[in-house]
Structure formats: structure tokens, C-alpha cells
Design an enzyme around this catalytic site. Structure first.
Site, short mmCIF file in Angstrom:
data_model
loop_
_atom_site.label_atom_id
_atom_site.label_comp_id
_atom_site.label_asym_id
_atom_site.label_seq_id
_atom_site.Cartn_x
_atom_site.Cartn_y
_atom_site.Cartn_z
N ARG A 102 0.87 -1.19 0.00
CA ARG A 102 0.00 0.00 0.00
C ARG A 102 0.90 1.22 0.00
O ARG A 102 1.71 1.40 0.91
CB ARG A 102 -0.93 0.02 1.21
CG ARG A 102 -1.64 1.37 1.37
CD ARG A 102 -2.76 1.35 2.36
NE ARG A 102 -3.88 0.56 1.87
CZ ARG A 102 -5.09 0.57 2.43
NH1 ARG A 102 -5.34 1.33 3.49
NH2 ARG A 102 -6.05 -0.18 1.93
N HIS A 129 -7.60 0.57 -6.65
CA HIS A 129 -7.81 -0.31 -5.49
C HIS A 129 -8.44 -1.63 -5.98
O HIS A 129 -9.61 -1.91 -5.71
CB HIS A 129 -8.72 0.39 -4.47
CG HIS A 129 -8.63 -0.16 -3.08
ND1 HIS A 129 -7.86 -1.27 -2.75
CD2 HIS A 129 -9.23 0.23 -1.92
CE1 HIS A 129 -8.00 -1.51 -1.46
NE2 HIS A 129 -8.81 -0.62 -0.93
N GLN A 132 -10.26 -4.16 -3.49
CA GLN A 132 -11.59 -3.73 -3.05
C GLN A 132 -12.62 -4.07 -4.13
O GLN A 132 -13.73 -4.54 -3.83
CB GLN A 132 -11.59 -2.23 -2.76
CG GLN A 132 -12.92 -1.70 -2.25
CD GLN A 132 -13.29 -2.29 -0.89
OE1 GLN A 132 -12.49 -2.27 0.02
NE2 GLN A 132 -14.51 -2.81 -0.77
N ASP A 224 -17.69 6.81 -1.18
CA ASP A 224 -16.36 6.68 -0.58
C ASP A 224 -16.10 7.96 0.24
O ASP A 224 -16.84 8.93 0.11
CB ASP A 224 -15.33 6.52 -1.71
CG ASP A 224 -13.94 6.15 -1.20
OD1 ASP A 224 -13.78 5.93 0.01
OD2 ASP A 224 -13.02 6.11 -2.03
N CYS A 264 -16.70 1.30 0.55
CA CYS A 264 -15.50 0.48 0.74
C CYS A 264 -15.00 0.56 2.18
O CYS A 264 -14.21 -0.30 2.59
CB CYS A 264 -14.42 0.90 -0.24
SG CYS A 264 -14.06 2.66 -0.21
N ARG A 292 -13.66 -9.03 1.31
CA ARG A 292 -12.23 -8.76 1.07
C ARG A 292 -11.43 -10.03 1.36
O ARG A 292 -10.52 -10.39 0.63
CB ARG A 292 -11.73 -7.62 1.98
CG ARG A 292 -12.26 -6.23 1.64
CD ARG A 292 -11.75 -5.72 0.32
NE ARG A 292 -10.30 -5.65 0.25
CZ ARG A 292 -9.55 -4.61 0.63
NH1 ARG A 292 -10.13 -3.53 1.10
NH2 ARG A 292 -8.24 -4.64 0.52
N1 CP Z 1 -11.36 -0.47 2.21
C1 CP Z 1 -10.06 -0.55 2.64
O1 CP Z 1 -9.11 -0.70 1.84
O2 CP Z 1 -9.92 -0.49 3.99
P1 CP Z 1 -8.53 -0.26 4.77
O3 CP Z 1 -8.03 1.10 4.35
O4 CP Z 1 -8.89 -0.33 6.22
O5 CP Z 1 -7.57 -1.35 4.37
#
Ligand code: CP
Length: 308
Positions: A102, A129, A132, A224, A264, A292
């Protein structure tokens, strides 16, 4: 390695197969059938930003499949003392079987993936992403049985989630309406590509600045956060621009009684969504979060059980 940095790194067939595999893995887990095909495999994860769902679902998913997880903090890696991300990727490729990262800039992830010789998974970048989206697509198949003829309305900014939805509509050919405040549109190149691809597959991508117009008869209303990680300096301007884009009871009523609310997460209750909508019976946000786990197990299995 075979990388998944964005949904478009997968073919439409790959996506459909991953979703089916995720459904099977979900069933296996519900029946508590031991299934450990990734015994002896290690996934390393580097988080340069905060995470709850991605961090925990990858960890638990890898463990459930019999594999190991190594969570590496950028502050304790030599990256913090100037070793390049590329050299770090080259070294990690000699120790572990896959890398989940990330980070912010998407090109940072691309350089890392280029240097790595193992699969690299995007656990969220500024632009995409994909993990997701895989979970969200699984959630849609569970709720609707098919994506054919589906209309998904995305209310928010032209962010990594909007880009990822455009890629999903482009690859799978469903209807996507994007309702974004003026000045917060997704990149023109992503939008134009998505519009022509989606159309060629029987779907469409439509952009508007009017959330009410976008909500009418939608099957899904998705939103979001208004202020993502790294955008804190823009908070005031964003809160003002996005205020008319809140998903509330009125907007849900413009859709239909059968419309599903998706997010998300993490959610900012009272900003992009009201309490009654996210906690209401049309909300599937906790299924999305659970999925997820199943979607990423499918991804890990496809990348690691038969490495190419
Ligand atoms: N939706 C998502 O990626 O959550 P986090 O940022 O908690 O990983």
C-alpha cells in the site's frame, strides 16, 4: 512475476473465475473444511499508509490457506535510510513468494513491481484499489446473481475507487454512472477508455454532476470518503464541494427499495453517508468488508498455487 496493480491487469475471464473461486473458498470456510494449499508460502506486506481491512484480511486469508505472512514496516526497513524501493523488491523476491504493497503514487508501485520477480499486489494506491473491487464484485454477484443489465451509481470524487469502478465496467460491461462534483472528475484518459470499452461489452460509463439524476433506478449506490489519506490540506474545500453529494435517505428513495448501498469503508458517518443509510437494511457494507477476505484468498491462490 504476475502483478495485480489494477483490475485491468486481469482479463474479464480472470475476474469471473476469481469471483467464482472466492465463492467456493467462502463456502469451504463456512463449512470449516481445512484447505491449506499455500503451506510453505510467504506473503510480505508493506503498508506506507494506515489500513484495517486490507491488513487484517490479507493476514487472516494467507493464514487460512496455510501460508505465512510477514508485515514489514517502512520505518524499520532500510527504505527509511535511503535504500531504494526497487532494491528492496529485488531482495524480498529472494525470500518471499509474493508482495502486497500500500503506497501513494501509483508509479512508485509500478517501479517496485518492475524490479520484483515475484507477484506484486496493489493494496491501494492513489490511482487504483483492485482488491476492493474484487470484493465488491463478489458482493454484487451474491446479491444480484449476475452483472448483466446492472446499473451501479458511484457518488464521490474521481478517486482510486472511481477509477477502479470504471475499469470494472469497462472489463465486465455493466452500467456505471459517476456523480462527481465539478472539478473532481476522474482522469479524462481513464474515463474515455472506460466509456468505449464498456460500450463494446454492452455496458456504459456515464458522468454527471447531479447525484439525484444518477440515483434514479440505480441497482447500487456506492460512495467513498470525501477526504482521502494525503488530502487533509484540502479538507475544507472538499467538505463544501461534496455536501450536495451525501448519500442520505432522500437519495436512496430516488433509487428504489431494492437498491443496495455500498461503501468500501472506513466511513465518515454524517459526511458522505448518513447513519440511517449505512446502518439500514439496504446496506451491504459489512458483506463487502467480509468479502475482502474471500476475494483476496482467491487472488493469493491463483497467484501462488500455480506460479507461472
Ligand atoms: N477499504 C479498505 O481498503 O480499507 P482499509 O483502508 O482499512 O484497508
Amino acid at each position: 512475476g504476475r502483478d495485480v496493480l489494477r483490475l485491468a491487469d486481469l482479463s474479464p475471464d480472470d475476474i469471473v473465475q476469481l469471483v467464482q473461486l472466492a465463492r467456493d473458498l467462502k463456502q469451504i470456510q463456512k463449512l470449516r473444511i481445512p484447505f491449506e494449499p499455500l503451506k510453505g508460502k510467504t506473503l510480505a506486506m508493506i503498508f506506507e499508509k494506515a489500513s484495517t481491512r486490507t491488513r487484517v484480511s490479507f493476514s487472516v486469508g494467507m493464514q487460512q490457506l496455510g501460508g505465512h505472512i510477514l508485515e514489514l514496516s517502512p520505518t524499520t526497513l532500510q527504505i527509511s535510510r535511503g535504500e531504494t524501493l526497487e532494491d528492496t523488491a529485488r531482495v524480498l523476491s529472494r525470500y518471499v513468494d509474493a508482495l502486497m504493497v500500500r503506497t501513494g503514487p501509483h508509479d512508485r508501485l509500478e517501479s517496485l513491481a518492475e524490479a520484483a520477480t515475484i507477484p506484486v499486489i496493489n493494496g491501494l494506491s492513489d490511482d487504483y484499489h483492485p482488491c476492493q473491487l474484487l470484493a465488491d464484485l463478489l458482493t454484487l454477484y451474491e446479491r444480484f446473481g449476475t452483472l448483466n443489465g446492472l446499473v451501479v451509481t458511484y457518488v464521490g470524487d474521481g478517486s482510486n475507487m472511481a477509477n477502479s469502478w470504471i475499469e470494472a465496467a469497462a472489463l465486465l460491461g455493466f452500467g456505471l454512472r459517476l456523480a462527481v462534483p465539478p472539478g473532481y472528475e476522474p482522469p479524462a484518459a481513464v474515463l474515455e477508455w472506460g466509456q468505449s470499452e464498456a460500450k463494446s461489452r454492452g455496458g456504459g460509463v456515464y458522468l454527471t454532476h447531479d447525484p439525484k439524476e444518477a440515483a434514479v433506478d440505480a441497482d447500487v449506490i456506492y460512495t467513498d470518503v470525501w477526504v482521502s489519506m494525503g488530502q487533509e490540506a484540502e479538507t475544507e474545500a472538499r467538505l463544501t464541494a461534496f455536501a450536495p453529494f451525501q448519500v442520505n435517505r432522500l437519495l436512496m428513495q430516488l433509487a428504489s427499495r431494492h437498491t443496495v448501498f455500498m461503501h468500501c469503508l472506513p466511513a465518515h458517518r454524517g459526511q458522505e453517508v448518513t447513519e440511517d443509510v449505512i446502518d439500514g437494511d439496504q446496506s451491504v457494507v459489512w458483506d463487502q468488508a467480509e468479502n475482502r477476505l474471500h476475494a483476496q484468498k482467491a487472488l493469493l491462490l491463483s497467484l501462488l498455487a500455480n506460479p507461472s
